[in-house]
Write an enzyme that holds these catalytic residues in place. Structure first.
Site, PDB file in Angstrom:
ATOM      1  N   LYS A  76      -6.259 -10.059   2.622  1.00 48.03           N
ATOM      2  CA  LYS A  76      -5.082 -10.319   2.522  1.00 48.03           C
ATOM      3  C   LYS A  76      -4.037 -10.150   1.837  1.00 48.03           C
ATOM      4  CE  LYS A  76      -7.743 -13.763   5.051  1.00 48.03           C
ATOM      5  NZ  LYS A  76      -8.754 -11.702   5.047  1.00 48.03           N
ATOM      6  N   ASP A  77      -2.183 -10.364   2.709  1.00 46.96           N
ATOM      7  CA  ASP A  77      -1.125 -10.467   1.626  1.00 46.96           C
ATOM      8  C   ASP A  77      -1.744 -10.252   0.205  1.00 46.96           C
ATOM      9  OD1 ASP A  77       1.708 -10.179   1.451  1.00 46.96           O
ATOM     10  OD2 ASP A  77       1.803  -9.906   3.447  1.00 46.96           O
TER      11      ASP A  77
END
Length: 322
Positions: A76-77
């Site tokens: 995830k970012d």
């Protein structure tokens, strides 16, 4: 190496995103099977400003297990607020006191059990809530573009993050395929192979978009279901190749594929020599539960995407983002 792709519309509005982690929220869409039961500890984590792999390694250290024993659905970012699941296989080790887990930038939301290790891409998708600020452009045009995407979907390109900073992973793959040095680490080889295949897929999809048939079947196509976070959605769309060599479709679809990757023969040979198998990926992605609202020159947009789809690609159709 240029990783930019042709958009649905030219002359995009401009805007700024990720001014703060709170402007980019991501939540995994996944429902555990037989929750509370199984030999794997199941953790629901919220993180901000941290890399998923780094968080997983910190959890492994805390639990006294190998990095391999921690499973997750995907990365995830880092510059976002994200909620994701991780599994931990303890074997015969005693279970630690999870209330004492302290990892910078993370918060433990839930501890449970599950029957198997979490693996990449096995979740249904991700829910996004993104704020684009300081927008300059025709609001009515943006509204029309968003309505089209909500109704028809958008090109299922791989986002630039797949290729590394300034396309670094592609550069390394190119050196490798030209015989200038094979990466020693298995993880690096996997990263570069994935980047190369994703780039070739993007070239094929871009060629179809230029011809205007990226979301329409042509002679020789291999149809697949549209990528969506909604498991009930059934819509047949064209597929593009995740190449493992010079393996193309027949007919018009195959002609487009061959022409799009012309000049990358060394890549195709390298992928084949590494035993990579050709697969297919939908060219069209669906944005489910899509909604948006304006506040002055800011836009908050929410949507669900299927596993493997990129929110940055959706936004890129409408905006040039800083």
């Amino acid at each position: 190496m240029d990783t930019s792709t042709r958009k649905l519309w030219q002359g995009s509005a401009t805007g700024t995103w990720k001014q703060s982690p709170e402007d980019f929220y991501v939540e995994e869409l996944w429902e555990p099977e037989n929750p509370g039961k199984g030999e794997h500890v199941l953790l629901h984590i919220e993180k901000s400003g941290q890399n998923s792999d780094w968080v997983a390694r910190q959890i492994a250290r805390f639990a006294g297990v190998r990095d391999f024993d921690v499973g997750l659905h995907g990365l995830k970012d880092r510059h976002a607020v994200t909620r994701q699941w991780m599994s931990v296989y303890l074997g015969k080790r005693p279970e630690p006191d999870w209330e004492k887990l302290e990892v910078e930038g993370t918060r433990l939301l839930l501890v449970s059990r599950t029957t198997k290790k979490l693996r990449r891409g096995e979740h249904r998708g991700n829910r996004f809530r993104i704020v684009v600020r300081d927008i300059q452009g025709d609001r009515e045009r943006i509204e029309e573009q968003l309505k089209v995407i909500a109704a028809e979907g958008f090109p299922n390109y791989f986002g630039p993050q797949r290729f590394g900073h300034d396309g670094y992973n592609l550069g390394q793959a190119d050196r490798w395929f030209k015989g200038e040095g094979k990466p020693k680490k298995k993880a690096q080889r996997g990263l570069y192979l994935s980047a190369a295949r994703s780039y070739l897929f993007n070239r094929v999809l871009e060629a179809r978009l230029v011809q205007g048939n990226w979301n329409q079947l042509v002679d020789g196509d291999e149809p697949v279901n549209i990528v969506s976070a909604n498991p009930q959605l059934e819509k047949t769309v064209p597929s593009g190749p995740m190449l493992g060599g010079a393996e193309f479709l027949s007919g018009n679809a195959g002609d487009i594929e061959r022409e799009a990757v012309q000049g990358y023969e060394s890549w195709l040979t390298g992928l084949h020599d590494e035993g990579v198998r050709t697969a297919r990926r939908a060219m069209v992605a669906n944005a489910d539960q899509m909604s948006w609202q304006w506040e002055k020159d800011h836009l908050e947009i929410s949507f669900d995407l299927g596993s493997g789809c990129f929110a940055s690609v959706l936004l890129d159709q409408c905006f040039d983002l800083n």
